[in-house]
Write an enzyme that holds these catalytic residues in place. Sequence first.
Site, short mmCIF file in Angstrom:
data_model
loop_
_atom_site.label_atom_id
_atom_site.label_comp_id
_atom_site.label_asym_id
_atom_site.label_seq_id
_atom_site.Cartn_x
_atom_site.Cartn_y
_atom_site.Cartn_z
N SER A 175 0.85 -1.19 0.00
CA SER A 175 0.00 0.00 0.00
C SER A 175 0.89 1.24 0.00
O SER A 175 1.73 1.37 -0.88
CB SER A 175 -0.95 -0.03 1.20
OG SER A 175 -1.89 1.01 1.12
N THR A 176 0.73 2.13 0.98
CA THR A 176 1.51 3.36 1.00
C THR A 176 3.01 3.06 0.99
O THR A 176 3.49 2.29 1.81
CB THR A 176 1.16 4.19 2.24
OG1 THR A 176 -0.26 4.33 2.33
CG2 THR A 176 1.81 5.56 2.18
N HIS A 193 -2.35 -0.91 -3.42
CA HIS A 193 -3.34 0.14 -3.23
C HIS A 193 -2.81 1.45 -3.79
O HIS A 193 -1.81 1.97 -3.29
CB HIS A 193 -3.66 0.35 -1.75
CG HIS A 193 -4.12 -0.88 -1.04
ND1 HIS A 193 -3.94 -1.07 0.32
CD2 HIS A 193 -4.75 -2.00 -1.48
CE1 HIS A 193 -4.45 -2.23 0.68
NE2 HIS A 193 -4.94 -2.82 -0.41
N MET A 205 -0.40 1.35 5.11
CA MET A 205 -1.24 1.78 6.22
C MET A 205 -2.38 0.81 6.45
O MET A 205 -2.93 0.25 5.49
CB MET A 205 -1.78 3.18 5.91
CG MET A 205 -2.56 3.84 7.04
SD MET A 205 -3.14 5.50 6.55
CE MET A 205 -1.59 6.32 6.20
N ASP A 227 -4.73 -4.44 6.00
CA ASP A 227 -5.03 -5.32 4.88
C ASP A 227 -3.84 -6.23 4.59
O ASP A 227 -2.70 -5.77 4.52
CB ASP A 227 -5.36 -4.49 3.63
CG ASP A 227 -5.96 -5.35 2.52
OD1 ASP A 227 -6.68 -6.32 2.84
OD2 ASP A 227 -5.71 -5.05 1.34
#
Length: 370
Positions: free
Chosen positions: A184-185, A211, A303, A306
């Site tokens: 993600s991030t 993401h 973050m 998930d």
Amino acid sequence: MIPPKIRVLVVEDSLTARKHLVSVLNADPALAVIGEAEDGKRAIELCRSLRPDVVTLDMMLPLLSGVAVTEYIMAYCPTPILVVSSSVNRGELFKTYDALAAGAVDVFEKPSGRDPDGAWERGLVAAVKIASRIHVITHVRGKLASLNYVNGLASHGHTASVAAAHRFQVAHRAQASLIAIGASTGGPAAIVDIFGELPADFPVPILLVIHISEPFSSAFAEWLDGQTKLRVRYARNGEPIPARGDTGVLMAPPGSHLVAAHGHLCLQNTPERNSCRPSIDVLFESLARYRGAETVACLLTGMGKDGAAGLLALRQAGALTLAQDEASSVIFGMPREAIEIGAAERVLPLDQFSSALLEAVREPELRGAR
């Protein structure tokens, strides 16, 4: 006691757009714009002298591009960078990916004129506040301090995960035939680093869920295909799960969960999981049901949580599970969640993932001969 305001540097070459950004940010009592830059050179100068908490950054700038500014800031005065860009212009879209790979923490769409009253402004303020809480790392390879690891497990305090590691240890692991990666991030930079060290004939197919804020995710597979020797594309609904020997990367498309079932890949528009679609958990849990013992799964920077439950399911199904360590993660949220529940068999710094994958997919007789 009133908390100090979040100090923001606004970088935008259009005077009209810059003044709008400044007005929106200064209207929030928790934010304060401490500087404005109209070109890339001035952006670097102000970042070095003012040391803001967050930089909002346009991609198309005079003198130095937004990508060049990102590369410099992340190398010499690491600061959370929120790219404020357009997803309509293809060139700007690809430059946005370049900036994310260079260490920018997130991207936010420029106003379209079609947003409900106040929605864009509220979204921008929220994005800046989130970015301010991210403790960024230097993005020059080799500057990360070396850490001591014991048997591939981080030795700085995750005793619960170490105990859990022994609980799910697999004595005889099947040969790896599939790699699954979630991020993600900070994920674009991490993915580029890992894939950049893998050869074009890497013998095991890779499934990837990452993401990226829509609408910026639409061309990410095409951009990533140009950053690595591996072929990268979005997965197609109903296509067979690639076999060992089929090289390349299949990504979950924007807005669809990627699911492995009965030898095929399915795209699903089912509800979000952990506020995400695509969700890493959805892919990982489907692989645990059908391909667990043959899978190597990696959970990278990001973050939230998930991927943590899915990584645990894969570990319990016999997969080799890897999580990124705190020191090299832009955000340690997802890996931390996985480590705390014992989902990660190994915790590695980012620069060890490619070698771990290369080792994991070697023929068993070659591994034993070393």
